[in-house]
Motif scaffolding. Structure first.
Motif, PDB file in Angstrom:
ATOM      1  N   VAL A  76       0.848  -1.192   0.000  1.00 39.51           N
ATOM      2  CA  VAL A  76       0.000   0.000   0.000  1.00 39.51           C
ATOM      3  C   VAL A  76       0.881   1.239   0.000  1.00 39.51           C
ATOM      4  O   VAL A  76       1.841   1.334   0.768  1.00 39.51           O
ATOM      5  CB  VAL A  76      -0.928  -0.009   1.239  1.00 39.51           C
ATOM      6  N   SER A  77       0.547   2.198  -0.865  1.00 45.19           N
ATOM      7  CA  SER A  77       1.290   3.465  -0.927  1.00 45.19           C
ATOM      8  C   SER A  77       0.930   4.327   0.286  1.00 45.19           C
ATOM      9  O   SER A  77      -0.071   4.067   0.962  1.00 45.19           O
ATOM     10  CB  SER A  77       0.929   4.214  -2.207  1.00 45.19           C
ATOM     11  N   PRO A  78       1.722   5.361   0.544  1.00 39.98           N
ATOM     12  CA  PRO A  78       1.331   6.302   1.604  1.00 39.98           C
ATOM     13  C   PRO A  78      -0.017   6.937   1.261  1.00 39.98           C
ATOM     14  O   PRO A  78      -0.313   7.176   0.096  1.00 39.98           O
ATOM     15  CB  PRO A  78       2.445   7.352   1.596  1.00 39.98           C
ATOM     16  N   ARG A  79      -0.789   7.200   2.274  1.00 40.78           N
ATOM     17  CA  ARG A  79      -2.103   7.789   2.004  1.00 40.78           C
ATOM     18  C   ARG A  79      -1.952   9.256   1.631  1.00 40.78           C
ATOM     19  O   ARG A  79      -1.046   9.944   2.067  1.00 40.78           O
ATOM     20  CB  ARG A  79      -3.040   7.601   3.179  1.00 40.78           C
ATOM     21  N   ARG A  80      -2.878   9.685   0.788  1.00 40.09           N
ATOM     22  CA  ARG A  80      -2.887  11.075   0.336  1.00 40.09           C
ATOM     23  C   ARG A  80      -4.322  11.577   0.392  1.00 40.09           C
ATOM     24  O   ARG A  80      -5.271  10.812   0.228  1.00 40.09           O
ATOM     25  CB  ARG A  80      -2.329  11.187  -1.076  1.00 40.09           C
ATOM     26  N   GLU A  81      -4.464  12.871   0.633  1.00 38.17           N
ATOM     27  CA  GLU A  81      -5.800  13.447   0.727  1.00 38.17           C
ATOM     28  C   GLU A  81      -6.296  13.793  -0.670  1.00 38.17           C
ATOM     29  O   GLU A  81      -5.551  14.323  -1.499  1.00 38.17           O
ATOM     30  CB  GLU A  81      -5.789  14.683   1.606  1.00 38.17           C
ATOM     31  N   ILE A  82      -7.554  13.454  -0.929  1.00 35.68           N
ATOM     32  CA  ILE A  82      -8.193  13.812  -2.196  1.00 35.68           C
ATOM     33  C   ILE A  82      -9.429  14.644  -1.890  1.00 35.68           C
ATOM     34  O   ILE A  82      -9.683  14.990  -0.732  1.00 35.68           O
ATOM     35  CB  ILE A  82      -8.543  12.557  -3.043  1.00 35.68           C
ATOM     36  N   GLU A  83     -10.198  14.946  -2.907  1.00 37.61           N
ATOM     37  CA  GLU A  83     -11.370  15.810  -2.738  1.00 37.61           C
ATOM     38  C   GLU A  83     -12.374  15.224  -1.755  1.00 37.61           C
ATOM     39  O   GLU A  83     -12.472  14.025  -1.585  1.00 37.61           O
ATOM     40  CB  GLU A  83     -12.047  16.075  -4.085  1.00 37.61           C
ATOM     41  N   GLY A  84     -13.099  16.107  -1.110  1.00 40.53           N
ATOM     42  CA  GLY A  84     -14.166  15.677  -0.210  1.00 40.53           C
ATOM     43  C   GLY A  84     -13.673  15.198   1.140  1.00 40.53           C
ATOM     44  O   GLY A  84     -14.418  14.545   1.870  1.00 40.53           O
ATOM     45  N   GLY A  85     -12.430  15.486   1.501  1.00 37.77           N
ATOM     46  CA  GLY A  85     -11.913  15.063   2.792  1.00 37.77           C
ATOM     47  C   GLY A  85     -11.618  13.576   2.891  1.00 37.77           C
ATOM     48  O   GLY A  85     -11.485  13.041   3.981  1.00 37.77           O
ATOM     49  N   LEU A  86     -11.527  12.904   1.752  1.00 34.39           N
ATOM     50  CA  LEU A  86     -11.220  11.476   1.742  1.00 34.39           C
ATOM     51  C   LEU A  86      -9.723  11.264   1.596  1.00 34.39           C
ATOM     52  O   LEU A  86      -9.010  12.121   1.086  1.00 34.39           O
ATOM     53  CB  LEU A  86     -11.945  10.783   0.587  1.00 34.39           C
ATOM     54  N   TYR A  87      -9.275  10.094   2.054  1.00 36.50           N
ATOM     55  CA  TYR A  87      -7.884   9.700   1.894  1.00 36.50           C
ATOM     56  C   TYR A  87      -7.821   8.506   0.956  1.00 36.50           C
ATOM     57  O   TYR A  87      -8.647   7.609   1.030  1.00 36.50           O
ATOM     58  CB  TYR A  87      -7.251   9.350   3.242  1.00 36.50           C
ATOM     59  N   ALA A  88      -6.809   8.497   0.085  1.00 37.39           N
ATOM     60  CA  ALA A  88      -6.668   7.436  -0.910  1.00 37.39           C
ATOM     61  C   ALA A  88      -5.321   6.756  -0.752  1.00 37.39           C
ATOM     62  O   ALA A  88      -4.340   7.374  -0.334  1.00 37.39           O
ATOM     63  CB  ALA A  88      -6.808   8.000  -2.314  1.00 37.39           C
ATOM     64  N   VAL A  89      -5.300   5.458  -1.071  1.00 35.07           N
ATOM     65  CA  VAL A  89      -4.056   4.686  -1.137  1.00 35.07           C
ATOM     66  C   VAL A  89      -4.086   3.880  -2.431  1.00 35.07           C
ATOM     67  O   VAL A  89      -5.150   3.510  -2.930  1.00 35.07           O
ATOM     68  CB  VAL A  89      -3.884   3.730   0.068  1.00 35.07           C
ATOM     69  N   ASP A  90      -2.908   3.631  -2.975  1.00 32.57           N
ATOM     70  CA  ASP A  90      -2.773   2.771  -4.145  1.00 32.57           C
ATOM     71  C   ASP A  90      -2.340   1.396  -3.666  1.00 32.57           C
ATOM     72  O   ASP A  90      -1.449   1.285  -2.816  1.00 32.57           O
ATOM     73  CB  ASP A  90      -1.739   3.341  -5.121  1.00 32.57           C
ATOM     74  N   CYS A  91      -2.979   0.366  -4.194  1.00 37.17           N
ATOM     75  CA  CYS A  91      -2.683  -1.008  -3.797  1.00 37.17           C
ATOM     76  C   CYS A  91      -1.855  -1.675  -4.883  1.00 37.17           C
ATOM     77  O   CYS A  91      -2.098  -1.498  -6.065  1.00 37.17           O
ATOM     78  CB  CYS A  91      -3.973  -1.794  -3.589  1.00 37.17           C
ATOM     79  N   ASP A  92      -0.872  -2.443  -4.448  1.00 34.44           N
ATOM     80  CA  ASP A  92      -0.015  -3.171  -5.365  1.00 34.44           C
ATOM     81  C   ASP A  92       0.275  -4.530  -4.745  1.00 34.44           C
ATOM     82  O   ASP A  92      -0.074  -4.794  -3.609  1.00 34.44           O
ATOM     83  CB  ASP A  92       1.283  -2.398  -5.601  1.00 34.44           C
ATOM     84  N   GLY A  93       0.904  -5.382  -5.476  1.00 31.49           N
ATOM     85  CA  GLY A  93       1.180  -6.731  -4.994  1.00 31.49           C
ATOM     86  C   GLY A  93       0.283  -7.704  -5.715  1.00 31.49           C
ATOM     87  O   GLY A  93       0.335  -7.829  -6.935  1.00 31.49           O
ATOM     88  N   SER A  94      -0.594  -8.364  -4.971  1.00 34.20           N
ATOM     89  CA  SER A  94      -1.500  -9.323  -5.599  1.00 34.20           C
ATOM     90  C   SER A  94      -2.557  -8.625  -6.454  1.00 34.20           C
ATOM     91  O   SER A  94      -3.088  -9.200  -7.389  1.00 34.20           O
ATOM     92  CB  SER A  94      -2.174 -10.193  -4.535  1.00 34.20           C
ATOM     93  N   THR A  95      -2.880  -7.387  -6.117  1.00 37.06           N
ATOM     94  CA  THR A  95      -3.818  -6.596  -6.924  1.00 37.06           C
ATOM     95  C   THR A  95      -3.078  -5.379  -7.438  1.00 37.06           C
ATOM     96  O   THR A  95      -2.505  -4.625  -6.674  1.00 37.06           O
ATOM     97  CB  THR A  95      -5.024  -6.137  -6.083  1.00 37.06           C
TER      98      THR A  95
END
Length: 126
Positions: A76-95
């Protein structure tokens, strides 16, 4: 004939909306957006089950999860803030190529779920 079709369409729309409301209220489920590749964000519900995160779209007729993200080998990448006060992470590995966006509380729960994996799970949380 036209009245019957209209009634069927309205009934189907009500069932789809009720399904989404029911999914959102199930214990252990959290609202979660998912993005595959460069496509746009899709709203849905995430549920933790047997070492996997199951993602079910909010609108739809399928009862099975559309994506099952295994905890084992997940990077999982470091979390980052996106619109609407949500936090996003990028998944890698098996997915690969999947991004998840959640509220701050849900993201904290997701990261805690990742970190609570057994020692043999070989996780990499940045």
């Amino acid at each position: 004939m036209v009245t019957t079709v209209v009634i069927l369409v309205v009934a189907l729309a009500v069932l789809v909306v009720l399904r989404g409301v029911t999914l959102a209220r199930v214990r252990g489920s959290v609202p979660c957006r998912l993005r595959v590749g460069d496509r746009g964000w899709q709203s849905g519900v995430a549920r933790y089950a047997d070492g996997e995160l199951h993602w079910i779209p909010l609108l739809g007729v399928r009862l099975r999860p559309r994506h099952a993200i295994a905890r084992r080998g997940l990077v999982v990448s470091p979390r980052r803030e996106i619109e609407g006060g949500l936090y996003a992470v990028d998944c890698d590995g098996s997915t690969r190529g999947i991004s998840l966006a959640m509220s701050p509380d849900a993201m904290t729960g997701f990261l805690a779920w990742l970190e609570s994996a057994p020692p043999s799970a070989y996780l990499d949380v940045a």
